[in-house]
Design a protein around this motif. Structure first.
Motif, PDB file in Angstrom:
ATOM      1  N   ASP A   6     -80.432  73.671  35.044  1.00 21.80           N
ATOM      2  CA  ASP A   6     -79.180  72.910  35.117  1.00 21.80           C
ATOM      3  C   ASP A   6     -79.420  71.399  35.063  1.00 21.80           C
ATOM      4  O   ASP A   6     -78.869  70.641  35.869  1.00 21.80           O
ATOM      5  CB  ASP A   6     -78.409  73.262  36.390  1.00 21.80           C
ATOM      6  N   ARG A 150     -77.237  69.284  41.938  1.00 17.52           N
ATOM      7  CA  ARG A 150     -77.722  70.610  42.280  1.00 17.52           C
ATOM      8  C   ARG A 150     -78.395  70.533  43.652  1.00 17.52           C
ATOM      9  O   ARG A 150     -78.885  69.468  44.058  1.00 17.52           O
ATOM     10  CB  ARG A 150     -78.739  71.141  41.252  1.00 17.52           C
ATOM     11  N   SER A 170     -78.752  76.021  45.083  1.00 20.51           N
ATOM     12  CA  SER A 170     -78.825  76.326  43.653  1.00 20.51           C
ATOM     13  C   SER A 170     -80.230  76.786  43.282  1.00 20.51           C
ATOM     14  O   SER A 170     -80.400  77.794  42.588  1.00 20.51           O
ATOM     15  CB  SER A 170     -78.442  75.099  42.817  1.00 20.51           C
ATOM     16  N   ASP A 197     -78.729  80.119  42.249  1.00 21.09           N
ATOM     17  CA  ASP A 197     -78.709  80.240  40.797  1.00 21.09           C
ATOM     18  C   ASP A 197     -80.093  80.581  40.244  1.00 21.09           C
ATOM     19  O   ASP A 197     -80.203  81.153  39.161  1.00 21.09           O
ATOM     20  CB  ASP A 197     -78.217  78.932  40.167  1.00 21.09           C
TER      21      ASP A 197
END
Length: 236
Positions: A6, A150, A170, A197
């Motif tokens: 990300d 993040r 994350s 994530d």
């Protein structure tokens, strides 16, 4: 190897050392050094260096990774007097230094930093033969940071503690070495609770004490529907 997450660039360099770079080029290092993991590595690009506890404090390694304007954040209990290695005291490093306790918050550049307690539960499984914790409360801390929009969580050398389970994460830097810290099974359970994530396991196989089956950890975490990736510090 560099992992893209990300907009973040993430590299596990060995042992507990992780480099994270934001989309804006701000570079954070977690616990740089020890056991030769930074031999011949002289990036000197770190804007923020985070140190969890004595076992991960390596002043030479900090000077290998830190920019001349870097800020070093170290847990308040990190003390050269308690380390049986030749290290420069934190306050004598040629950088701005900030000491934190295990329930602190600060902002450095674009990064928000929260600290949390990190220790072995005296009633848990990760104890010395005499029943003492390898990492008693007060020895170190965990770091939960926000960078590039993040959140990244590095629990340091710790068991899975109740406070960890409530974090928004994350990227989970999972400590899976076992013996003196949470093992791969406990880390996988925590990953399932956090539902990040991405999970990146670190702090394993550097020394015999931390040998574990990283591939089995990946299978375990992936079977729970959580994205997980391995990094190879030999390919950085």
């Amino acid at each position: 190897m560099t992992i893209k997450h990300d907009g973040l660039e993430v590299s596990w360099l060995g042992y507990a050392t992780v480099r994270i770079e934001s989309p804006d080029g701000f570079v954070v290092y977690f616990d740089p050094g020890r056991y030769g993991v930074l031999d011949d590595y002289y990036a000197r690009d770190g804007d923020l260096i985070l140190v969890t506890h004595d076992h991960h404090y390596d002043s030479d390694a900090i000077e290998q990774v830190a920019d001349e304007d870097a800020i070093v954040v170290a847990y308040e209990g990190v003390s050269a007097a308690n380390i049986d290695r030749d290290v420069t005291p934190v306050d004598d490093l040629p950088y701005e230094t900030i000491r934190v306790n295990d329930e602190d918050f600060l902002t450095v550049g674009e990064v928000d930093v929260w600290t949390l307690p990190a220790f072995n539960d005296p009633d848990g499984p990760h104890l010395r033969a005499n029943g003492d914790p390898y990492h008693p409360r007060g020895l170190g801390c965990a770091y939960h940071i926000s960078i590039g929009n993040r959140t990244v969580f590095w629990p340091g050398d710790s068991d899975v503690l109740d406070g960890f389970r409530h974090l928004e994460v994350s990227l989970f830097l999972a400590n899976i070495g076992g013996t003196v810290v949470m093992d791969r099974h406990e880390a996988a359970d925590l990953a399932e609770t956090l539902d990040p994530d991405l999970v990146l396991p670190i702090h394993y196989n550097t020394i015999p004490l931390l040998e574990t089956d990283d591939a089995a950890f990946v299978v375990d975490v992936a079977s729970r529907g959580i994205p997980v990736v391995l990094d190879d510090p030999e390919q950085v």
